[in-house]
Scaffold this motif. Sequence first.
Motif, mmCIF file in Angstrom:
data_model
loop_
_atom_site.group_PDB
_atom_site.id
_atom_site.type_symbol
_atom_site.label_atom_id
_atom_site.label_comp_id
_atom_site.label_asym_id
_atom_site.label_seq_id
_atom_site.Cartn_x
_atom_site.Cartn_y
_atom_site.Cartn_z
ATOM 1 N N GLU A 176 0.844 -1.200 0.000
ATOM 2 C CA GLU A 176 0.000 0.000 0.000
ATOM 3 C C GLU A 176 0.875 1.245 0.000
ATOM 4 N N LYS A 177 0.524 2.210 -0.864
ATOM 5 C CA LYS A 177 1.263 3.474 -0.949
ATOM 6 C C LYS A 177 0.267 4.637 -0.939
ATOM 7 N N LEU A 178 0.713 5.759 -0.462
ATOM 8 C CA LEU A 178 -0.025 7.018 -0.526
ATOM 9 C C LEU A 178 0.970 8.064 -0.996
ATOM 10 N N LYS A 179 0.854 8.421 -2.271
ATOM 11 C CA LYS A 179 1.823 9.347 -2.887
ATOM 12 C C LYS A 179 1.097 10.260 -3.861
ATOM 13 N N PRO A 180 1.807 11.300 -4.339
ATOM 14 C CA PRO A 180 1.176 12.237 -5.268
ATOM 15 C C PRO A 180 0.789 11.591 -6.603
ATOM 16 N N ILE A 181 -0.411 11.929 -7.038
ATOM 17 C CA ILE A 181 -0.867 11.590 -8.386
ATOM 18 C C ILE A 181 -1.267 12.891 -9.065
ATOM 19 N N HIS A 182 -1.076 12.930 -10.362
ATOM 20 C CA HIS A 182 -1.303 14.153 -11.130
ATOM 21 C C HIS A 182 -2.610 14.033 -11.897
ATOM 22 N N LEU A 183 -3.586 14.869 -11.527
ATOM 23 C CA LEU A 183 -4.877 14.862 -12.215
ATOM 24 C C LEU A 183 -4.756 15.611 -13.529
ATOM 25 N N LYS A 184 -5.642 15.275 -14.457
ATOM 26 C CA LYS A 184 -5.606 15.889 -15.787
ATOM 27 C C LYS A 184 -5.772 17.406 -15.725
ATOM 28 N N ASP A 185 -6.523 17.904 -14.726
ATOM 29 C CA ASP A 185 -6.756 19.352 -14.630
ATOM 30 C C ASP A 185 -5.565 20.107 -14.033
ATOM 31 N N GLY A 186 -4.469 19.399 -13.735
ATOM 32 C CA GLY A 186 -3.266 20.041 -13.229
ATOM 33 C C GLY A 186 -3.066 19.915 -11.735
ATOM 34 N N ARG A 187 -4.092 19.537 -11.020
ATOM 35 C CA ARG A 187 -3.949 19.379 -9.575
ATOM 36 C C ARG A 187 -3.094 18.146 -9.255
ATOM 37 N N ILE A 188 -2.386 18.239 -8.153
ATOM 38 C CA ILE A 188 -1.625 17.108 -7.633
ATOM 39 C C ILE A 188 -2.233 16.769 -6.277
ATOM 40 N N VAL A 189 -2.679 15.509 -6.138
ATOM 41 C CA VAL A 189 -3.328 15.067 -4.910
ATOM 42 C C VAL A 189 -2.628 13.800 -4.422
ATOM 43 N N ASN A 190 -2.717 13.545 -3.139
ATOM 44 C CA ASN A 190 -2.207 12.273 -2.627
ATOM 45 C C ASN A 190 -3.213 11.187 -2.955
ATOM 46 N N GLY A 191 -2.727 10.101 -3.526
ATOM 47 C CA GLY A 191 -3.601 9.008 -3.908
ATOM 48 C C GLY A 191 -3.149 7.696 -3.290
ATOM 49 N N LEU A 192 -4.121 6.883 -2.940
ATOM 50 C CA LEU A 192 -3.875 5.549 -2.437
ATOM 51 C C LEU A 192 -3.759 4.604 -3.629
ATOM 52 N N PHE A 193 -2.749 3.755 -3.620
ATOM 53 C CA PHE A 193 -2.604 2.744 -4.664
ATOM 54 C C PHE A 193 -1.774 1.605 -4.105
ATOM 55 N N PHE A 194 -1.711 0.522 -4.858
ATOM 56 C CA PHE A 194 -1.026 -0.679 -4.409
ATOM 57 C C PHE A 194 0.001 -1.083 -5.454
ATOM 58 N N VAL A 195 1.243 -1.287 -5.027
ATOM 59 C CA VAL A 195 2.325 -1.662 -5.942
ATOM 60 C C VAL A 195 2.723 -3.112 -5.697
ATOM 61 N N ALA A 196 3.270 -3.730 -6.736
ATOM 62 C CA ALA A 196 3.702 -5.120 -6.645
ATOM 63 C C ALA A 196 4.866 -5.254 -5.664
ATOM 64 N N ASP A 197 4.769 -6.236 -4.807
ATOM 65 C CA ASP A 197 5.856 -6.562 -3.887
ATOM 66 C C ASP A 197 6.787 -7.544 -4.604
ATOM 67 N N GLN A 198 7.925 -7.056 -5.058
ATOM 68 C CA GLN A 198 8.840 -7.882 -5.833
ATOM 69 C C GLN A 198 9.448 -9.021 -5.028
ATOM 70 N N SER A 199 9.337 -9.001 -3.724
ATOM 71 C CA SER A 199 9.866 -10.094 -2.907
ATOM 72 C C SER A 199 8.811 -11.168 -2.617
ATOM 73 N N HIS A 200 7.571 -10.946 -3.052
ATOM 74 C CA HIS A 200 6.487 -11.894 -2.794
ATOM 75 C C HIS A 200 6.564 -13.062 -3.772
ATOM 76 N N GLU A 201 6.189 -14.240 -3.318
ATOM 77 C CA GLU A 201 6.239 -15.438 -4.174
ATOM 78 C C GLU A 201 5.316 -15.340 -5.389
ATOM 79 N N GLN A 202 4.316 -14.482 -5.339
ATOM 80 C CA GLN A 202 3.404 -14.328 -6.473
ATOM 81 C C GLN A 202 3.852 -13.252 -7.457
ATOM 82 N N TYR A 203 5.005 -12.655 -7.220
ATOM 83 C CA TYR A 203 5.527 -11.677 -8.172
ATOM 84 C C TYR A 203 6.038 -12.429 -9.397
ATOM 85 N N ALA A 204 5.561 -12.039 -10.566
ATOM 86 C CA ALA A 204 5.955 -12.682 -11.825
ATOM 87 C C ALA A 204 6.993 -11.813 -12.509
#
Length: 172
Positions: free
Chosen positions: A92-120
Motif C-alpha cells: 500500500e502506498k499514498l503518494k502524489p498523483i497528477h490529475l488531468k486538470d493540473g492538480r496534484i493530490v495524494n492518492g492511495l494505490f497498491f504496488v507489486a511486492d517484488q519479494s512476494h512469491e506471487q511476483y511474476a
Amino acid sequence: MHDFWVFGYGSLMWNPGFHYDFMSPARLYGYHRSLCIYSNHYRGTVENPGLVLGLDRGGCCDGLAFHVPVEDTKKTYDYLIEREQVNSVYIEKLKPIHLKDGRIVNGLFFVADQSHEQYAKKMDQENMAMIIRQSHGLAGSNIDYVVNTAASLRKMGIPDKSLEKLAKLLQD
C-alpha cells in the motif's frame, strides 16, 4: 478519517466496486502497469495461477483517480484492503498523483511486492498468453480480465501497446 483519492490502473478503472463522487484521468510517476502478479484467487487458482496487473517500479502510468468522500472512507478503504490484499502481494502506498486538470493530490494505490512469491518476473507475450488462456478464478476468466482492461484503456484514450498486443493475441 478524511476524504481520499484512489488511483486505478487496471480493473479498478472499469470495475471500481466502491462509491466515489468524482473521477479524473490521472498519471502516477515512478511506476508502470505490468502483468506481474500471479493470481491464485480472482483470475486463477493455486494449481493454475493467472496473471493480473500490478504497478511495478519505473516509468509512469496513466489511469483514473477516484475521489472518495469522507462519509465513505472507512467502507471504501476496508473494501480495497479486502480486494487488493487477499494474499498480501501488494504494498500500500499514498503518494502524489497528477490529475488531468493540473492538480496534484495524494492518492492511495497498491504496488507489486517484488519479494512476494506471487511476483511474476518479466516474461515474453507468448508465455503470458499461455498462462492467461488456461486460467480462471473466482472473478472469471483471465482472458476476460486482460481483454476488458485493454478495451477500457483504449476507450479512455490511454495507450498501452503491450497490453493491446497481448489482448489481440488472446482473441486470435
